[in-house]
Structure formats: C-alpha cells, structure tokens
Motif scaffolding. Structure first.
Motif, PDB file in Angstrom:
ATOM      1  N   GLU A   3       0.824  -1.207   0.000  1.00 22.99           N
ATOM      2  CA  GLU A   3       0.000   0.000   0.000  1.00 22.99           C
ATOM      3  C   GLU A   3       0.859   1.257   0.000  1.00 22.99           C
ATOM      4  N   TYR A   4       1.958   1.227   0.714  1.00 23.21           N
ATOM      5  CA  TYR A   4       2.869   2.367   0.685  1.00 23.21           C
ATOM      6  C   TYR A   4       3.450   2.553  -0.719  1.00 23.21           C
ATOM      7  N   SER A   5       3.813   1.446  -1.365  1.00 24.44           N
ATOM      8  CA  SER A   5       4.345   1.520  -2.731  1.00 24.44           C
ATOM      9  C   SER A   5       3.299   2.090  -3.681  1.00 24.44           C
ATOM     10  N   LEU A   6       2.039   1.709  -3.472  1.00 22.08           N
ATOM     11  CA  LEU A   6       0.969   2.189  -4.335  1.00 22.08           C
ATOM     12  C   LEU A   6       0.764   3.696  -4.175  1.00 22.08           C
ATOM     13  N   ALA A  64      -4.904   6.600   0.306  1.00 23.40           N
ATOM     14  CA  ALA A  64      -4.456   5.833   1.478  1.00 23.40           C
ATOM     15  C   ALA A  64      -5.570   5.682   2.496  1.00 23.40           C
ATOM     16  N   ASP A  65      -6.399   6.715   2.638  1.00 23.68           N
ATOM     17  CA  ASP A  65      -7.486   6.675   3.612  1.00 23.68           C
ATOM     18  C   ASP A  65      -8.561   5.666   3.221  1.00 23.68           C
ATOM     19  N   ASN A  66      -8.537   5.209   1.976  1.00 28.16           N
ATOM     20  CA  ASN A  66      -9.540   4.250   1.505  1.00 28.16           C
ATOM     21  C   ASN A  66      -8.961   2.873   1.192  1.00 28.16           C
ATOM     22  N   LEU A  67      -7.706   2.659   1.563  1.00 27.97           N
ATOM     23  CA  LEU A  67      -7.085   1.357   1.353  1.00 27.97           C
ATOM     24  C   LEU A  67      -7.374   0.434   2.542  1.00 27.97           C
ATOM     25  N   PRO A  68      -7.354  -0.890   2.322  1.00 22.67           N
ATOM     26  CA  PRO A  68      -7.732  -1.837   3.384  1.00 22.67           C
ATOM     27  C   PRO A  68      -6.910  -1.728   4.660  1.00 22.67           C
ATOM     28  N   PHE A  69      -5.580  -1.550   4.528  1.00 21.49           N
ATOM     29  CA  PHE A  69      -4.718  -1.520   5.718  1.00 21.49           C
ATOM     30  C   PHE A  69      -4.581  -0.114   6.283  1.00 21.49           C
ATOM     31  N   LEU A  70      -4.102   0.828   5.480  1.00 21.64           N
ATOM     32  CA  LEU A  70      -3.895   2.188   5.972  1.00 21.64           C
ATOM     33  C   LEU A  70      -5.209   2.840   6.380  1.00 21.64           C
ATOM     34  N   GLY A  71      -6.288   2.487   5.712  1.00 20.97           N
ATOM     35  CA  GLY A  71      -7.581   3.069   6.029  1.00 20.97           C
ATOM     36  C   GLY A  71      -8.163   2.606   7.347  1.00 20.97           C
ATOM     37  N   LEU A  75      -6.121   7.520  13.090  1.00 23.27           N
ATOM     38  CA  LEU A  75      -5.152   8.539  13.475  1.00 23.27           C
ATOM     39  C   LEU A  75      -4.271   8.926  12.295  1.00 23.27           C
ATOM     40  N   VAL A  76      -3.876   7.938  11.498  1.00 26.96           N
ATOM     41  CA  VAL A  76      -3.042   8.220  10.325  1.00 26.96           C
ATOM     42  C   VAL A  76      -3.800   9.105   9.350  1.00 26.96           C
ATOM     43  N   GLY A  77      -5.070   8.746   9.102  1.00 25.77           N
ATOM     44  CA  GLY A  77      -5.871   9.543   8.183  1.00 25.77           C
ATOM     45  C   GLY A  77      -6.118  10.953   8.683  1.00 25.77           C
ATOM     46  N   ASP A  78      -6.391  11.087   9.972  1.00 22.55           N
ATOM     47  CA  ASP A  78      -6.639  12.414  10.549  1.00 22.55           C
ATOM     48  C   ASP A  78      -5.392  13.292  10.491  1.00 22.55           C
ATOM     49  N   ASP A  79      -4.255  12.702  10.847  1.00 24.46           N
ATOM     50  CA  ASP A  79      -2.998  13.461  10.804  1.00 24.46           C
ATOM     51  C   ASP A  79      -2.652  13.856   9.368  1.00 24.46           C
ATOM     52  N   ASP A 190       8.026  -4.056  17.017  1.00 27.94           N
ATOM     53  CA  ASP A 190       6.677  -4.639  17.061  1.00 27.94           C
ATOM     54  C   ASP A 190       5.585  -3.581  17.182  1.00 27.94           C
ATOM     55  N   PHE A 191       5.794  -2.426  16.512  1.00 36.05           N
ATOM     56  CA  PHE A 191       4.765  -1.402  16.466  1.00 36.05           C
ATOM     57  C   PHE A 191       3.880  -1.642  15.250  1.00 36.05           C
ATOM     58  N   VAL A 192       2.770  -0.942  15.191  1.00 39.91           N
ATOM     59  CA  VAL A 192       1.931  -0.964  13.993  1.00 39.91           C
ATOM     60  C   VAL A 192       2.679  -0.230  12.886  1.00 39.91           C
ATOM     61  N   VAL A 193       2.784  -0.855  11.717  1.00 38.52           N
ATOM     62  CA  VAL A 193       3.576  -0.261  10.634  1.00 38.52           C
ATOM     63  C   VAL A 193       2.837   0.859   9.908  1.00 38.52           C
ATOM     64  N   ALA A 194       1.574   1.061  10.253  1.00 35.56           N
ATOM     65  CA  ALA A 194       0.821   2.178   9.667  1.00 35.56           C
ATOM     66  C   ALA A 194       1.045   3.416  10.526  1.00 35.56           C
ATOM     67  N   THR A 195       1.905   4.316  10.083  1.00 33.99           N
ATOM     68  CA  THR A 195       2.167   5.559  10.801  1.00 33.99           C
ATOM     69  C   THR A 195       2.063   6.735   9.840  1.00 33.99           C
ATOM     70  N   THR A 196       1.758   7.882  10.392  1.00 35.34           N
ATOM     71  CA  THR A 196       1.697   9.096   9.575  1.00 35.34           C
ATOM     72  C   THR A 196       3.047   9.391   8.956  1.00 35.34           C
ATOM     73  N   ALA A 197       4.106   9.163   9.714  1.00 34.71           N
ATOM     74  CA  ALA A 197       5.458   9.437   9.218  1.00 34.71           C
ATOM     75  C   ALA A 197       5.754   8.616   7.970  1.00 34.71           C
ATOM     76  N   SER A 198       5.426   7.324   7.985  1.00 32.93           N
ATOM     77  CA  SER A 198       5.672   6.473   6.817  1.00 32.93           C
ATOM     78  C   SER A 198       4.846   6.928   5.624  1.00 32.93           C
ATOM     79  N   LEU A 199       3.572   7.259   5.862  1.00 39.55           N
ATOM     80  CA  LEU A 199       2.700   7.681   4.770  1.00 39.55           C
ATOM     81  C   LEU A 199       3.173   8.989   4.153  1.00 39.55           C
ATOM     82  N   ILE A 200       3.450   9.984   4.986  1.00 39.62           N
ATOM     83  CA  ILE A 200       3.832  11.298   4.457  1.00 39.62           C
ATOM     84  C   ILE A 200       5.175  11.244   3.739  1.00 39.62           C
TER      85      ILE A 200
END
Length: 371
Positions: A3-6, A64-71, A75-79, A190-200
């Motif tokens: 999803e990040y690659s997409l 990203a806000d509408n993808l299965p994992f990131l969505g 918090l990621v979407g709001d940020d 072992d954190f959740v890999v969906a973060t605002t930092a990774s997305l941005i």
C-alpha cells in the motif's frame, strides 16, 4: 509495504501529469522566474511545480485513507488530512510569493499559520531524548518547538532550491531514507507499521520523483516557493508526527540504550543536513556582512560547487551523494548498530569528499536553478 508503494506511485504519476498543466497556467498568468544577478538560470522559467506536487500528495493521501490496511487506522488519516490542509496553506503562500514577491515578514507569517494548523490538528512534538532519559514536553513548549521546526525546515529546503533538480532530488532521497527507517523501526519494535510518518514520507518521495523529470537540467519548470515550502513542511510534519505515534519508553527498554530513541529526532536533521547547513551558513555569512538573513546572495553550497569547476549536473549529483551518504548512513548505523555499518559509512563519506574536491578548476555559472 504494497500500500505504501501504491500511494508513492500514485503521488509520482499524479505530480508528473499535473506538472505539465501547472506549467501552462504559470505561463499564462506570468508566474515565471526572471533571470536575476544571483540566479544561475539564463532564461525565464515557469513556476507552480509546487502546486502539482500538492495535488500528488493530496490525491495519494485520499487514496491511502480508503485502502484496506492504511484506512483502518483513523489517526493516520486524521494526521494526514491536517498536514494536507497545512500544505495547502503554505503552498498558497508560496504561489502568492512567486506571483507578487511577498515581503519576508508576510511570507514568515504564512509559514507560522501553516505550522499552527499542524499543531491545532494534534500533530506536534511530544518528547525529546536526553543522555540519561527522555523528557515529555509541556503543551506550550511543544507548540513552540513544533512551529520552529516546521518554519526552519521549510526555509532550509527553500535555501537549497538553487539548481535544476536539486531540492526535489535531495528531498526524495531524504524521504526514502526516513520512510525505510520508520517502516523497519515498526517491525523491529513490534509497532503498527501504519504511521503518519511512513505515509507522508512515501507520498513526499513520490511527489519529488514525479516532478523531477520536469525539473532536471535543463529545467522546463521550477517548483518555486510553493514547492520548496511545501516539501519542508511535509518532512518536518512527518518527523513530528512520529513522536506522537511511537512509544519512546519501548525504544529505550528494547535496546538498552537511547540510539533508537534519538533517531526519530536526529534522523530528519541528518536528512536535511545539507539544506540546514546551507541555511546556517547563509545566516552567519549575511550577518557578518551586515545584511538581513533573508537578503539573497550567490554563495550557497551549490554556487561554491559550480565555482570549483563542477558542471551543473555534477554539482547536483554531488549534493545527491552527500544527502544519500548522510541519510542512509544514519539509518543503517541506527538500525544495524554494528561495526560494518560504521565502516561502510566512513568509506562512503571518504568517496564523497574525494569526488567533491577532485575538480578544483574555477568555471562559469551554468543554466538552471531558481534561488
């Protein structure tokens, strides 16, 4: 990772396609970089590359806000939404500056406004590592430091935007390095890999790569202040958001030291080391000459490389090399924490130094750049 690659790909393609349209608009409204004494381009070049990048970033964040994992992570979407709104504001300030050449105070006020939107949306610096502990920041201090970091990074990228392809390439390298760090850090801890930092950082890298074909020497268009300020805000916001989504106490406990805890704060400064160094040198240089820090000159790092006889493209590639050595070196040493990573960094650093000083025959200025 898929999803990040997409979203990175969507950001790149959207920016690339919008850039041609923005170029035509810039020509029609007269938003062009005229040739000035301190510039190194020789013909007027249209602006508005930043508008194209904003479009790429906005569309990819919406995706990203509408993808299965990131969505699945509100918090990621709001940020991301908060950062995009702030990006719209700071990009608009840059567009007006490209058209009207705003006074320095007015441009600074616009940057502070954009930073205030980021803070108001809950994206701010929450903690800072110290030698023996990690301290949490109080609300007033957190707000002040966050605003200062965003304004500083925005101006640092603006300072380095002086040769064709330079700022977009340097920020792309830094964004990719920071993305790799945040993604691997999440796995290691072992954190959740969906973060605002990774997305941005992913969408920022995509926007830079999509714009680069239009901006490579000889450039067909410039990002202008709208793009440079936007990229600085995106990089700073991704850094700041990480401190709100990463458990700093877990970083210390798992490693037995503070190396991983330092990196979320230190790595972005390393990523922007070249622009920040140029910013500090410019401030000191202009102060010693008795002029205001915002009065432009022709003594930036890239100007000095040209003066040493490096061609336009070689100077840009050398800046890329330094950015890559520092950014990826910090990531490798921070995550691997081994002697081989230190050795690889020292070898790369030596190569960068040798290539930089190899050509010492003064030469004239080449074409390109917008600051």
């Amino acid at each position: 990772m898929r999803e990040y690659s997409l979203v990175m790909l969507v950001s790149a393609v959207t920016t690339y396609l919008l850039a041609g349209l923005c170029r035509q608009v810039a020509l029609r409204v007269g938003a062009v970089a005229e040739v000035r004494s301190r510039d190194v381009h020789t013909v007027p070049i249209p602006y508005f590359g930043g508008v194209a990048m904003l479009g790429g970033v906005g569309l990819s964040c919406l995706l990203a806000d509408n993808l299965p994992f990131l969505g699945r992570h509100p918090l990621v979407g709001d940020d991301a939404l908060t950062i995009c709104i702030a990006g719209l504001v700071i990009c608009a300030v840059g567009v007006v500056d490209d058209l009207l050449d705003l006074p320095a105070l007015a441009k600074a006020a616009g940057q502070v406004l954009a930073a205030g939107i980021v803070v108001n949306g809950g994206v701010r610096l929450f903690w800072i590592p110290l030698p023996n502990s990690i301290i949490a920041l109080g609300t007033p201090t957190s707000i002040l430091v966050t605003v200062l970091i965003i304004v500083l990074c925005a101006n640092a990228v603006n300072f380095v935007d002086g040769l064709d392809g330079l700022a977009s390439g340097v920020v792309a390298i830094g964004s990719i390095a920071f993305f790799i760090y945040t993604y691997l850090l999440a796995y290691e801890q072992d954190f959740v890999v969906a973060t605002t930092a990774s997305l941005i950082t992913a969408v920022t890298a995509g926007a830079c790569l999509g714009f680069l074909p239009h901006n490579w020497h000889p450039a067909r268009m410039f990002m202008g202040d709208s793009g440079a300020l936007l990229l600085g805000l995106l990089l700073a916001s991704s850094t700041i958001s990480l401190t709100g989504q990463v458990d700093s106490s877990a970083l210390v406990a798992r490693d037995g030291g503070l190396v991983p805890a330092y990196l979320p704060i230190v790595l972005p400064m390393v990523v922007l080391c070249i622009p920040l160094l140029d910013l500090v040198m410019g401030y000191v240089r202009r102060t010693l000459h008795g002029t205001w820090f915002f009065v432009a000159d022709k003594k930036h790092i890239h100007h000095r490389l040209l003066a040493r006889g490096h061609s336009h493209v070689r100077a840009v590639l050398l800046m890329y090399l330094w950015s890559a050595v520092l950014a990826f070196g910090a990531v490798t040493m921070g995550l691997a924490r081994s002697l081989w990573s230190v050795a690889a960094f020292l070898v790369s650093l030596t190569v960068a130094i040798v290539l930089t000083v190899a050509n010492n025959h003064p030469a004239g200025d080449g074409a390109g750049g917008d600051s």
